[in-house]
Design a protein around this motif. Sequence first.
Motif, mmCIF file in Angstrom:
data_model
loop_
_atom_site.group_PDB
_atom_site.id
_atom_site.type_symbol
_atom_site.label_atom_id
_atom_site.label_comp_id
_atom_site.label_asym_id
_atom_site.label_seq_id
_atom_site.Cartn_x
_atom_site.Cartn_y
_atom_site.Cartn_z
ATOM 1 N N GLY A 280 113.221 84.352 54.933
ATOM 2 C CA GLY A 280 113.842 83.849 56.075
ATOM 3 C C GLY A 280 113.695 83.541 57.091
ATOM 4 N N VAL A 281 112.465 83.071 57.427
ATOM 5 C CA VAL A 281 112.221 82.574 59.031
ATOM 6 C C VAL A 281 112.880 81.600 59.582
ATOM 7 N N PHE A 282 113.268 80.380 58.894
ATOM 8 C CA PHE A 282 114.068 78.814 59.327
ATOM 9 C C PHE A 282 115.840 79.133 58.824
ATOM 10 N N GLY A 283 116.202 80.437 58.391
ATOM 11 C CA GLY A 283 117.553 80.445 57.874
ATOM 12 C C GLY A 283 118.271 79.834 56.969
ATOM 13 N N ALA A 284 117.030 79.603 55.718
ATOM 14 C CA ALA A 284 118.024 78.220 54.934
ATOM 15 C C ALA A 284 118.529 79.115 54.054
ATOM 16 N N GLY A 285 119.195 78.477 53.729
ATOM 17 C CA GLY A 285 120.559 78.872 52.629
ATOM 18 C C GLY A 285 121.410 80.142 52.940
ATOM 19 N N PRO B 24 119.573 79.615 40.052
ATOM 20 C CA PRO B 24 118.232 78.916 40.636
ATOM 21 C C PRO B 24 117.885 77.511 40.377
ATOM 22 N N ASP B 25 119.207 77.649 39.059
ATOM 23 C CA ASP B 25 118.961 75.666 38.770
ATOM 24 C C ASP B 25 120.038 74.660 40.497
ATOM 25 N N THR B 26 120.252 75.477 41.034
ATOM 26 C CA THR B 26 120.881 75.110 41.879
ATOM 27 C C THR B 26 120.419 75.172 43.225
ATOM 28 N N VAL B 27 118.962 75.991 43.342
ATOM 29 C CA VAL B 27 118.743 76.252 44.734
ATOM 30 C C VAL B 27 117.540 75.106 45.418
ATOM 31 N N ASP B 28 117.643 74.973 46.394
ATOM 32 C CA ASP B 28 116.949 73.454 46.610
ATOM 33 C C ASP B 28 115.598 74.038 46.730
ATOM 34 N N GLU B 29 114.361 73.479 45.874
ATOM 35 C CA GLU B 29 113.098 74.024 46.127
ATOM 36 C C GLU B 29 112.494 73.937 47.433
ATOM 37 N N ALA B 30 113.083 72.511 47.862
ATOM 38 C CA ALA B 30 112.202 72.120 49.036
ATOM 39 C C ALA B 30 112.680 72.933 50.137
ATOM 40 N N ALA C 261 108.983 75.815 51.431
ATOM 41 C CA ALA C 261 109.092 75.815 53.382
ATOM 42 C C ALA C 261 109.397 77.208 53.312
ATOM 43 N N GLU C 262 110.260 77.723 53.178
ATOM 44 C CA GLU C 262 110.861 79.472 53.360
ATOM 45 C C GLU C 262 109.448 80.620 52.360
ATOM 46 N N GLU C 263 109.062 79.922 51.843
ATOM 47 C CA GLU C 263 108.223 80.697 51.526
ATOM 48 C C GLU C 263 106.245 80.600 52.381
ATOM 49 N N ARG C 264 106.160 79.677 51.763
ATOM 50 C CA ARG C 264 105.292 78.902 52.870
ATOM 51 C C ARG C 264 105.122 79.740 54.399
ATOM 52 N N ALA C 265 106.098 79.688 54.935
ATOM 53 C CA ALA C 265 106.079 80.319 56.512
ATOM 54 C C ALA C 265 106.041 82.039 56.401
ATOM 55 N N GLY C 266 107.497 82.691 55.347
ATOM 56 C CA GLY C 266 107.420 83.606 55.003
ATOM 57 C C GLY C 266 105.600 84.521 54.762
ATOM 58 N N ARG C 267 104.493 83.726 54.041
ATOM 59 C CA ARG C 267 103.367 84.336 53.878
ATOM 60 C C ARG C 267 102.263 84.612 55.221
ATOM 61 N N LEU C 268 102.394 83.504 56.622
ATOM 62 C CA LEU C 268 102.096 82.885 57.879
ATOM 63 C C LEU C 268 102.583 83.328 59.070
ATOM 64 N N ASP C 269 101.482 84.367 59.716
ATOM 65 C CA ASP C 269 101.456 84.481 61.236
ATOM 66 C C ASP C 269 101.903 83.016 61.750
ATOM 67 N N PRO C 270 102.401 83.436 63.174
ATOM 68 C CA PRO C 270 103.504 84.272 64.208
ATOM 69 C C PRO C 270 104.587 83.949 62.738
ATOM 70 N N TYR C 271 104.660 82.702 61.924
ATOM 71 C CA TYR C 271 106.075 82.670 60.948
ATOM 72 C C TYR C 271 107.440 84.272 60.618
ATOM 73 N N ARG C 272 106.331 85.078 59.803
ATOM 74 C CA ARG C 272 106.910 85.721 58.804
ATOM 75 C C ARG C 272 107.039 86.939 60.110
ATOM 76 N N GLY C 273 106.992 87.166 60.828
ATOM 77 C CA GLY C 273 107.229 88.241 62.283
ATOM 78 C C GLY C 273 108.280 88.044 63.457
ATOM 79 N N VAL C 274 108.734 86.362 62.882
ATOM 80 C CA VAL C 274 110.423 86.641 63.261
ATOM 81 C C VAL C 274 111.694 86.012 62.399
ATOM 82 N N ALA C 275 111.072 86.677 61.553
ATOM 83 C CA ALA C 275 112.375 86.566 60.092
ATOM 84 C C ALA C 275 112.707 87.491 60.101
ATOM 85 N N PRO C 276 114.494 86.642 59.801
ATOM 86 C CA PRO C 276 115.491 87.913 59.750
ATOM 87 C C PRO C 276 114.991 89.324 59.520
ATOM 88 N N SER C 277 114.568 89.243 57.916
ATOM 89 C CA SER C 277 114.384 90.211 57.134
ATOM 90 C C SER C 277 112.757 90.468 57.197
#
Length: 266
Positions: free
Chosen positions: A188-193, A232-238, A242-258
């Motif tokens: 949840g780096v960007f807080g989406a959803g 899952p059919d209603t999840v915003d894939e975009a 974006a969240e999946e990519r950010a959750g793997r990368l520094d420095p983004y993953r380090g500021v995620a809420p979880s």
Amino acid sequence: MIRQELVARQLEERIAAHFEVGRRLRVLDVGLSDGAQALRLARWGHEVTGLEADPQKLAAVDAALEQEPEGIRARFRALAGSGQDTGAHFLPGAFDVVLCHDVLDQARDPDSTLAGLARVLDDGGLLSLVIPNVTARAMRPGLAGDWQTARAALTAEPAEGERFLRLETLTSFLSRIGVPMERWYGVGVFGAGGAPTGAASAAGGAETAEAPDGTDTAQAAHTADTANTANPDTVDEAAVDAEERAGRLDPYRGVAPSLHLFGVRS
């Protein structure tokens, strides 16, 4: 909900990396909550056992299970209990995968909880932990312009009960109990959803802020952030991409809420 979808996809990725395709895994979910992750694993064909201490949540999971096909019901069992009870229920090495999501921050004794989870993991088994990222709790209120709460989070002393919610401490402890850290993600780096997590929670036992209506806003944010997963059919894939990519990368993953951490039983 996007948060649950992110956790599920990260878990699916690590399972695929550690176990051969088609293997039916023995899964333990400690702290079932609404049972979304556990039911998803049962639908994938795995044998799932869940522990839940809250009778109302356990009843809700049982009701949800009744709506599933017979084959899934046969692979799923839900028991009353908590992470402190694994020794009473299960033999050593009883599971291939153990989930402990949004539980460790509520545990009375995180040391014994983690040791108990390690005990029931078989050799090569996968431990999945989701914890609040207490070191970055000023981010969400800061981005929202809630400067009072952000300052409180930045200046408060770390609480003793938060030792196991800090990446460096948890990494060291997992190594000592034979489940060294293999990988970790931000969630949840960007807080989406979902609502921002910890937006009104100050670190180190500082006074909890309240919403204008008197609601404990830290609890409200946590509740919103751990609500039922969306179809899952209603999840915003975009957003998920974006969240999946950010959750793997520094420095983004380090500021995620979880944070989503994976250890492997050695």
